[in-house]
Design a protein around this motif. Structure first.
Motif, PDB file in Angstrom:
ATOM      1  N   GLN A   1      18.013   0.652 -14.542  1.00 33.34           N
ATOM      2  CA  GLN A   1      17.302   1.591 -15.607  1.00 33.34           C
ATOM      3  C   GLN A   1      16.454   2.567 -14.663  1.00 33.34           C
ATOM      4  N   LEU A   2      16.302   3.824 -15.177  1.00 36.84           N
ATOM      5  CA  LEU A   2      15.609   4.863 -14.258  1.00 36.84           C
ATOM      6  C   LEU A   2      14.268   5.204 -15.306  1.00 36.84           C
ATOM      7  N   LYS A   3      13.136   5.261 -14.436  1.00 38.93           N
ATOM      8  CA  LYS A   3      11.910   5.838 -15.500  1.00 38.93           C
ATOM      9  C   LYS A   3      10.916   6.335 -14.659  1.00 38.93           C
ATOM     10  N   ASN A   4      10.029   7.194 -15.510  1.00 41.23           N
ATOM     11  CA  ASN A   4       9.158   8.007 -14.964  1.00 41.23           C
ATOM     12  C   ASN A   4       7.691   7.580 -15.312  1.00 41.23           C
ATOM     13  N   THR A   5       7.184   7.010 -14.404  1.00 38.18           N
ATOM     14  CA  THR A   5       6.109   6.325 -14.670  1.00 38.18           C
ATOM     15  C   THR A   5       4.717   7.031 -14.228  1.00 38.18           C
ATOM     16  N   PHE A   6       5.205   8.413 -13.583  1.00 39.98           N
ATOM     17  CA  PHE A   6       4.216   9.315 -12.996  1.00 39.98           C
ATOM     18  C   PHE A   6       3.722  10.481 -13.804  1.00 39.98           C
ATOM     19  N   LYS A   7       3.062  11.417 -13.083  1.00 42.48           N
ATOM     20  CA  LYS A   7       2.553  12.356 -13.855  1.00 42.48           C
ATOM     21  C   LYS A   7       3.330  13.748 -13.915  1.00 42.48           C
ATOM     22  N   GLU A   8       4.181  13.759 -12.779  1.00 44.85           N
ATOM     23  CA  GLU A   8       5.048  15.005 -12.530  1.00 44.85           C
ATOM     24  C   GLU A   8       6.386  14.598 -13.070  1.00 44.85           C
ATOM     25  N   PRO A   9       7.386  15.509 -13.126  1.00 46.72           N
ATOM     26  CA  PRO A   9       8.608  15.368 -13.192  1.00 46.72           C
ATOM     27  C   PRO A   9       9.288  14.499 -12.287  1.00 46.72           C
ATOM     28  N   PHE A  10      10.251  13.838 -12.662  1.00 50.14           N
ATOM     29  CA  PHE A  10      11.173  12.885 -11.671  1.00 50.14           C
ATOM     30  C   PHE A  10      12.470  13.241 -11.562  1.00 50.14           C
ATOM     31  N   GLY A  11      12.871  14.230 -10.532  1.00 52.33           N
ATOM     32  CA  GLY A  11      14.232  14.716 -10.433  1.00 52.33           C
ATOM     33  C   GLY A  11      15.110  14.316  -9.432  1.00 52.33           C
ATOM     34  N   PHE A  12      16.304  13.880  -9.663  1.00 54.72           N
ATOM     35  CA  PHE A  12      17.210  13.124  -8.692  1.00 54.72           C
ATOM     36  C   PHE A  12      18.734  13.774  -8.978  1.00 54.72           C
ATOM     37  N   PHE A  13      19.632  13.622  -7.916  1.00 58.21           N
ATOM     38  CA  PHE A  13      20.818  13.759  -7.928  1.00 58.21           C
ATOM     39  C   PHE A  13      21.329  12.309  -8.252  1.00 58.21           C
ATOM     40  N   CYS A  14      22.503  12.285  -9.007  1.00 49.46           N
ATOM     41  CA  CYS A  14      23.199  10.972  -9.251  1.00 49.46           C
ATOM     42  C   CYS A  14      24.632  11.270  -9.145  1.00 49.46           C
ATOM     43  N   LEU A  15      25.146  10.474  -8.234  1.00 46.53           N
ATOM     44  CA  LEU A  15      26.649  10.673  -7.852  1.00 46.53           C
ATOM     45  C   LEU A  15      27.240   9.846  -8.430  1.00 46.53           C
ATOM     46  N   VAL A  16      28.503   9.722  -9.044  1.00 51.25           N
ATOM     47  CA  VAL A  16      29.373   8.842  -9.693  1.00 51.25           C
ATOM     48  C   VAL A  16      30.615   9.168  -9.610  1.00 51.25           C
ATOM     49  N   ASN A  17      31.800   8.204  -9.614  1.00 46.66           N
ATOM     50  CA  ASN A  17      33.170   8.367  -9.613  1.00 46.66           C
ATOM     51  C   ASN A  17      33.533   9.202 -10.646  1.00 46.66           C
ATOM     52  N   ALA A  18      34.334  10.450 -10.719  1.00 45.15           N
ATOM     53  CA  ALA A  18      34.782  11.095 -11.412  1.00 45.15           C
ATOM     54  C   ALA A  18      35.293  10.030 -12.723  1.00 45.15           C
ATOM     55  N   ARG A  19      36.385   9.283 -12.486  1.00 43.74           N
ATOM     56  CA  ARG A  19      36.845   8.234 -13.383  1.00 43.74           C
ATOM     57  C   ARG A  19      35.787   7.250 -13.585  1.00 43.74           C
ATOM     58  N   ARG A  20      35.298   6.836 -14.557  1.00 46.63           N
ATOM     59  CA  ARG A  20      34.223   5.782 -14.630  1.00 46.63           C
ATOM     60  C   ARG A  20      34.457   5.244 -16.081  1.00 46.63           C
ATOM     61  N   ASP A  21      34.143   3.961 -16.014  1.00 40.64           N
ATOM     62  CA  ASP A  21      33.741   3.117 -17.431  1.00 40.64           C
ATOM     63  C   ASP A  21      32.608   3.432 -17.960  1.00 40.64           C
ATOM     64  N   ARG A  22      32.670   3.274 -19.420  1.00 45.11           N
ATOM     65  CA  ARG A  22      31.511   3.424 -20.320  1.00 45.11           C
ATOM     66  C   ARG A  22      30.473   2.457 -20.056  1.00 45.11           C
ATOM     67  N   PRO A  23      29.397   2.783 -19.978  1.00 50.17           N
ATOM     68  CA  PRO A  23      28.187   1.900 -19.818  1.00 50.17           C
ATOM     69  C   PRO A  23      27.739   0.920 -21.114  1.00 50.17           C
ATOM     70  N   LYS A  24      27.395  -0.258 -20.987  1.00 51.35           N
ATOM     71  CA  LYS A  24      27.028  -1.141 -21.820  1.00 51.35           C
ATOM     72  C   LYS A  24      25.396  -1.097 -21.862  1.00 51.35           C
ATOM     73  N   THR A  25      24.776  -0.789 -22.888  1.00 52.23           N
ATOM     74  CA  THR A  25      23.539  -0.846 -23.118  1.00 52.23           C
ATOM     75  C   THR A  25      23.066  -2.371 -23.364  1.00 52.23           C
ATOM     76  N   LEU A  26      21.857  -2.634 -22.398  1.00 55.64           N
ATOM     77  CA  LEU A  26      21.389  -3.879 -22.528  1.00 55.64           C
ATOM     78  C   LEU A  26      20.086  -3.989 -23.061  1.00 55.64           C
ATOM     79  N   LYS A  27      19.646  -5.128 -23.767  1.00 54.64           N
ATOM     80  CA  LYS A  27      18.224  -5.344 -24.210  1.00 54.64           C
ATOM     81  C   LYS A  27      17.474  -6.154 -23.147  1.00 54.64           C
ATOM     82  N   GLY A  28      16.222  -5.999 -23.777  1.00 52.81           N
ATOM     83  CA  GLY A  28      15.170  -6.775 -22.914  1.00 52.81           C
ATOM     84  C   GLY A  28      14.237  -5.823 -22.064  1.00 52.81           C
ATOM     85  N   ARG A  29      14.342  -4.549 -22.018  1.00 48.06           N
ATOM     86  CA  ARG A  29      13.489  -3.632 -21.203  1.00 48.06           C
ATOM     87  C   ARG A  29      12.614  -2.923 -22.326  1.00 48.06           C
TER      88      ARG A  29
END
Lengths: 155, 155
Positions: free
Chosen positions: B127-155
């Motif tokens: 999980q990614l989160k921004n606990t700071f006061k300014e925007p949090f920007g990032f590149f995210c690289l992934v495979n072009a062909r990829r599986d669907r994420p499963k959402t988890l509980k507990g956070r």
């Protein structure tokens, strides 16, 4: 550019690919300033070749057992340095990080500065060079499985 | 974060993948300042969901017919925003670009700042989160062909 990484290999290299399975672990490469990362060793290969000059490489993602279909490398070209003029079937994505440089791709010439992002299509003849006074650093993304570049003449 | 891109979709999304072949051309996406690129439209999908909040996405490489085996996206999480807590078979590479944020991956918590690069292995809950006061920007690289994420509980 750090002296110890002053010359290593060209951008569209085919050397030092992942050599067998290593550990495929979640891992942070902390940015250590001066365009270096903790846990990432500068790579040195050979002195300046005939068709390229003054390029250093750091492989962030690609040679530690990662299973992603792509590799992430940071290259730095010293002033007056340049990569081979070449082509290959695999695509490139170049993201400007430090200073500025020039990318010749097909019939066009692109100036690359901070966060400028260039997609180079398959079989597009291209060359990166630094015609400026500061180091030119950029991320270069490639497919993990990729063909060997063909060096071209005429530049 | 720009108001017009304030909310779009979560990091590990599966929406808006390349829809058929478009043109696969060499192309420069010039950085236009303020973490935006000429030729890249901010993507808006839906209002804040139950399990994620305040994330904007820009797809730099991935939905214009590119044939690379990877996609490049820029995400921005507003202060107090967060992505789904989830897992999937495909890998992530996250590169800090703007501000700072937190990535929970497996049992660890990583602070991500400028140019810090995090490889997240397959099937690692994260999980990614921004606990700071300014925007949090990032590149995210992934495979072009990829599986669907499963959402988890507990956070």
């Amino acid at each position: 550019m750090n002296e110890h990484v002053k010359q290593s290999n060209l951008c569209c290299d085919f050397v030092n690919r992942a050599k067998g399975k290593k550990d495929n672990k979640t891992r942070l490469y902390r940015y250590a300033g001066n365009f270096s990362w903790k846990g990432v060793k500068p790579e040195r290969y050979k002195p300046a070749g005939k068709d390229w000059s003054d390029i250093a490489r750091q492989t962030l993602i690609g040679n530690r057992g990662e299973t992603s279909k792509f590799h992430l490398r940071y290259f730095e070209i010293a002033p007056e340095g340049y990569s081979s003029f070449e082509m290959h079937k695999h695509e490139h994505v170049v993201i400007g990080i430090r200073g500025k440089g020039i990318c010749i791709a097909g019939k066009k010439e692109y100036r690359i500065s901070f966060l400028d992002t260039l997609y180079i299509k398959p079989n597009e003849p291209h060359q990166l060079k630094n015609t400026f006074k500061e180091p030119f650093g950029f991320f270069c993304l490639v497919n993990a499985r990729r063909d060997r570049p063909k060096t071209l003449k005429g530049r």
